[in-house]
Design an enzyme around this catalytic site. Structure first.
Site, PDB file in Angstrom:
ATOM      1  N   ASP A   1      -0.773   4.913   8.211  1.00 16.16           N
ATOM      2  CA  ASP A   1      -2.006   4.058   7.876  1.00 16.16           C
ATOM      3  C   ASP A   1      -1.932   2.382   7.893  1.00 16.16           C
ATOM      4  O   ASP A   1      -2.755   1.673   8.541  1.00 16.16           O
ATOM      5  CB  ASP A   1      -2.436   4.546   6.482  1.00 16.16           C
TER       6      ASP A   1
ATOM      7  N   ARG B   1       0.801  -1.130  -0.005  1.00  9.74           N
ATOM      8  CA  ARG B   1       0.101  -0.043  -0.093  1.00  9.74           C
ATOM      9  C   ARG B   1       0.764   1.146   0.079  1.00  9.74           C
ATOM     10  O   ARG B   1       0.518   2.254  -0.448  1.00  9.74           O
ATOM     11  CB  ARG B   1      -0.923  -0.042   1.180  1.00  9.74           C
TER      12      ARG B   1
ATOM     13  N   HIS C   1      -1.174   4.773   0.651  1.00  9.96           N
ATOM     14  CA  HIS C   1      -1.260   4.872   1.896  1.00  9.96           C
ATOM     15  C   HIS C   1      -0.224   5.474   2.254  1.00  9.96           C
ATOM     16  O   HIS C   1       1.258   5.291   1.922  1.00  9.96           O
ATOM     17  CB  HIS C   1      -1.641   3.771   2.833  1.00  9.96           C
TER      18      HIS C   1
END
Length: 262
Positions: free
Chosen positions: A201, A191, A197
């Site tokens: 996160d 991610r 992200h």
């Protein structure tokens, strides 16, 4: 022994149809730990924590130059149970699918919607902007950007699903826990690599996944499904004893009867 295996395979065909029914979370969002009360809020835009987020975002962009790792990150960007089963089949040591492993599928299916129940509220409470939006850049998966712009960044829902799945599959096959958990860590890293992200996160997503995993173990329905998933794994990999196969068949027959009454 062969007779028991054949009978177990026939029962798997029966429960496969049952597994295709609608997902049912093990707990609602109100029954899960409230992330606003125990998980740190996302970093402010000043200070060391946010500086580290920026550094990791730059690291992710560098990792895109590694074609093999970038390809994995792009595959991981598809948020679906099918993606989870495809990417974790090799680490688990068994090819998973809705048709071939219906008990494992059912476990992961219901766990997926449970994971979503813990993440939705904090996402819309914090309304954190994603890194590619802050820097006015594109991700490695531009086809998903319209949806990402309508959703918020903290915590990472992909990471919650990936890490929770890794924990569940490690319980199904503890002998390969190291390999499974390594793939789970990579799933979260993906991610950051695609630019969807921040690192914080992902970190929060792993904490949330651990909380969901622990809470699910207080559900009798979950414990029974985990037992069936482990039995299915052992049957499929040739590890099950005749007693285990009998127990699996009995449980499958009981479920089939209960399903007819609904």
């Amino acid at each position: 022994m062969k007779k028991y295996v054949m009978m177990a395979v026939l029962m798997m065909a029966v429960v496969s149809a049952i597994a295709q029914s609608k997902a049912e979370p093990y707990f609602s969002h109100r029954e899960l730990p409230n992330m606003l009360k125990w998980c740190p809020a996302p970093p402010d835009t000043v200070g060391a924590a946010f500086a580290y987020d920026i550094m990791q975002y730059m690291w992710g962009k560098q990792m895109r130059q590694n074609k093999e790792r970038a390809a994995i990150a792009i595959r991981d960007a598809v948020y679906s149970l099918e993606c989870i089963m495809q990417e974790f089949s090799e680490p688990l040591g068994l090819k998973m699918s809705e048709e071939e492993t219906p008990e494992i599928y059912t476990l992961l299916r219901d766990a997926k919607v449970t994971c979503e129940n813990i993440s939705n509220f904090p996402k819309f409470y914090y309304k954190r902007i994603r890194p590619f939006m802050r820097f006015h850049e594109h991700t490695a998966t531009p086809q998903f950007e319209p949806d990402l712009r309508r959703n918020f960044s903290y915590p990472s829902g992909h990471t919650i699903l990936g890490w929770c799945s890794a924990l569940l599959l490690s319980e199904i096959n503890p002998e390969r826990a190291d390999t499974i958990l390594t793939r789970g860590m990579m799933y979260g890293e993906s991610r950051v690599i695609v630019g969807a992200h921040w690192q914080s996160d992902v970190d929060a997503g792993r904490l949330a996944a651990a909380a969901v995993y622990a809470r699910m173990h207080t559900s009798e329905r979950f414990l029974e499904q985990m037992k069936l998933a482990r039995q299915e794994f052992r049957i499929k990999t040739g590890l099950a004893t005749p007693e285990e196969i009998k127990a699996f068949r009995k449980a499958a027959e009981k479920r089939a009867k209960a399903n007819k009454k609904k």
